[in-house]
Design an enzyme around this catalytic site. Structure first.
Site, PDB file in Angstrom:
ATOM      1  NE  ARG A 234      -4.268 -12.771  -8.937  1.00  0.00           N
ATOM      2  CZ  ARG A 234      -3.634 -11.668  -8.536  1.00  0.00           C
ATOM      3  NH1 ARG A 234      -3.032 -11.647  -7.355  1.00  0.00           N
ATOM      4  NH2 ARG A 234      -3.621 -10.593  -9.293  1.00  0.00           N
TER       5      ARG A 234
ATOM      6  NE  ARG B  72      -7.839  -9.514  -8.371  1.00  0.00           N
ATOM      7  CZ  ARG B  72      -6.788  -8.722  -8.482  1.00  0.00           C
ATOM      8  NH1 ARG B  72      -6.044  -8.461  -7.434  1.00  0.00           N
ATOM      9  NH2 ARG B  72      -6.510  -8.171  -9.631  1.00  0.00           N
TER      10      ARG B  72
ATOM     11  CG  ASP C 254      -3.785  -8.645  -5.223  1.00  0.00           C
ATOM     12  OD1 ASP C 254      -2.634  -8.971  -5.594  1.00  0.00           O
ATOM     13  OD2 ASP C 254      -4.212  -7.468  -5.284  1.00  0.00           O
TER      14      ASP C 254
ATOM     15  CG  ASP D  67      -1.126  -6.053  -4.012  1.00  0.00           C
ATOM     16  OD1 ASP D  67      -0.637  -6.993  -4.665  1.00  0.00           O
ATOM     17  OD2 ASP D  67      -2.094  -5.385  -4.402  1.00  0.00           O
TER      18      ASP D  67
END
Ligand code: PH2
Ligand code: MG
Ligand code: MG
Length: 141
Positions: A83, A92, A95, A97
């Site tokens: 990343r 990207r 990711d 989260d």
């Protein structure tokens, strides 16, 4: 046992493989097990529009890690998958989260729980509602 929800997104370098690899890596974190996994969704980019479609998914895990240790483990997976942080909301490889961790409400420099933009993001809520149809909107910062 603690339960956490994690959203995954990729739009570079074979996004489907990136998301599947990240899910396998999350399951391989010591003290973490993936209990539920949504389908993979192809979604139009939100925020910065001039980039490829994303592949998004949400997983539910049980974990013995603290929220911060879990965050750091997710950041390591992002590093392992190369990343790059070039621009906010930009393309990207992966990711990861952290959306929620139990019912914890937290507002620190490093981590805000629940994730402050989760309710307004269809690319998060659609896969989340697939694995948790009775999900109630969490109050966010
Ligand atoms: N992530 C963003 C910004 N925009 N759009 C889609 N469709 N999917 C994402 O995962 C995504 C996004 C910032 O994290
Ligand atoms: Mg994100
Ligand atoms: Mg992120």
């Amino acid at each position: 046992m603690n339960h956490a929800y994690i959203s995954l997104g990729s739009n570079l370098d074979n996004p489907e493989n990136q998301v599947r690899r990240a899910i396998a890596s999350i399951n391989a974190i010591p003290g973490c097990a993936v209990l539920k996994c949504s389908s993979l969704y192809q979604t139009a980019p939100v925020g910065y529009l001039d980039q490829p479609d994303f592949i998004n998914a949400v997983v539910m895990i049980e974990t013995t890690l603290s929220p911060i240790d879990l965050l750091h483990a997710l950041q390591q997976i992002e590093k392992d998958q190369k990343r790059m942080r070039v621009m906010k909301n930009g393309p990207r490889t992966i990711d990861c989260d952290l959306l929620t961790y139990n019912n914890i409400v937290l507002d620190s420099n490093e981590l805000i729980l629940p994730h402050p933009r989760m309710n307004e993001r269809e690319f998060v809520m659609k896969p989340l509602l697939e694995i948790e149809p009775d999900w109630q909107h969490t109050d966010c910062k």
